[in-house]
Scaffold this active site. Structure first.
Site, short mmCIF file in Angstrom:
data_model
loop_
_atom_site.label_atom_id
_atom_site.label_comp_id
_atom_site.label_asym_id
_atom_site.label_seq_id
_atom_site.Cartn_x
_atom_site.Cartn_y
_atom_site.Cartn_z
CB VAL A 96 -22.01 16.22 6.51
CG1 VAL A 96 -22.87 15.60 7.59
CG2 VAL A 96 -22.49 17.63 6.21
CE LYS A 97 -17.12 12.26 12.88
NZ LYS A 97 -15.95 11.68 13.56
CB THR A 98 -23.84 11.10 9.03
OG1 THR A 98 -24.98 10.83 9.84
CG2 THR A 98 -23.96 10.32 7.72
CG ASP A 121 -13.63 11.39 10.95
OD1 ASP A 121 -12.50 10.94 11.25
OD2 ASP A 121 -14.14 12.37 11.50
CB ALA A 150 -21.65 19.59 10.30
#
Ligand code: 5RP
Length: 257
Positions: free
Chosen positions: A171-173, A219, A141
């Protein structure tokens, strides 16, 4: 976790270090031929051997990536609006069958917490997880930030936690002050997106801080492919993520031509 899901996830997050260097090159799905990715094949080819995984759309996998490469693919499967429209108006654009056909190690989509269509993007994530788990496919996500949203630990912590609660496997943030709070509140691995291009030393500092504060890797896109030395930059990021290199040593790696 099933064998298939675990096995795919370990092609992205390397078991040896528990970390990943994902190269994000999906920007064109809403930005078009953005700086550094006009010719994606040319940009990405020299970087492939230093990336654990590509975050990329199916159109670019098919047209621009050598199928003999052993880099893992995490397929962006959401899209819809362009930079000219309401960014949160996304839907799922790529099927699970396609992800399997492309031998993807994971699929990813954006959620837009606090934006106009937050509820629809969260529901889409739930549906994607339901389907992905049937096939042992990990779901990433991406906590996209709407134009009006902040990038503080409270907001990003909320978005990451919601993603995990709905079932995202990682998760990527974005990085923010007190990033460790975001990681603490999220029971699945968190990878850091790079954001807009900043000077290389600052990008390496941000990477080192994110890793120290519990990130499972990066990422990263623009801070690698828009660098004046993309190969040096990805090697430098890799040294921090997988080997715990200092910012000083990583900068030396970046500086080598
Ligand atoms: C856009 C994305 C990008 O992959 C993400 O922003 C990472 O790239 P960058 O490091 O350039 O920010 O998911 O929604």
């Amino acid at each position: 976790m099933d064998f298939g899901l675990k096995n795919r996830l370990s092609r992205i997050i390397k078991p040896r270090t528990g970390k990943t260097v994902m190269l994000a090159v999906d920007h064109g799905y809403f930005q078009g031929p953005t700086t550094g990715l006009r010719d994606l094949k040319k940009t990405v080819s020299p970087l492939l051997s230093n990336a654990d995984c590509l975050f990329i759309t199916r159109g670019m996998v098919r047209t621009s990536i050598d199928p003999r490469s052993d880099v893992a693919v995490c397929l962006r499967v959401s899209g819809g609006p362009s930079i000219l429209g309401e960014l949160s108006n996304e839907d799922i654009t790529t099927s699970m069958e396609e992800a399997l056909r492309l031998n993807a190690a994971g699929v990813g989509m954006s959620i837009f917490v606090g934006s106009k269509n937050e509820d629809r993007t969260i529901a889409n994530l739930g549906r994607l997880v339901n389907e992905a788990e049937r096939y042992g496919m990990p779901v990433l996500a991406v906590t996209a930030v709407g134009k009006e949203m902040g990038r503080d630990a409270r907001y990003l912590g909320l978005a990451c936690r919601m993603a995990a609660e709905i079932g995202a496997h990682f998760v990527k943030t974005y990085y923010c002050k007190d990033f460790y709070k975001v990681v603490e509140g999220c029971p699945v691995p968190v990878v850091m997106a790079g954001g807009k291009k900043i000077p290389e030393r600052e990008a390496l500092e941000m990477t080192a801080n994110a890793i120290k504060e519990g990130a499972s890797g990066v990422d990263m896109g623009r801070n690698i492919f828009q660098s004046d030395n993309p190969v040096g930059m990805i090697r430098a990021v890799r040294a921090i993520v997988h080997k715990g290199a200092s910012v000083h040593d990583a900068f030396e790696i970046y500086s080598k031509r």
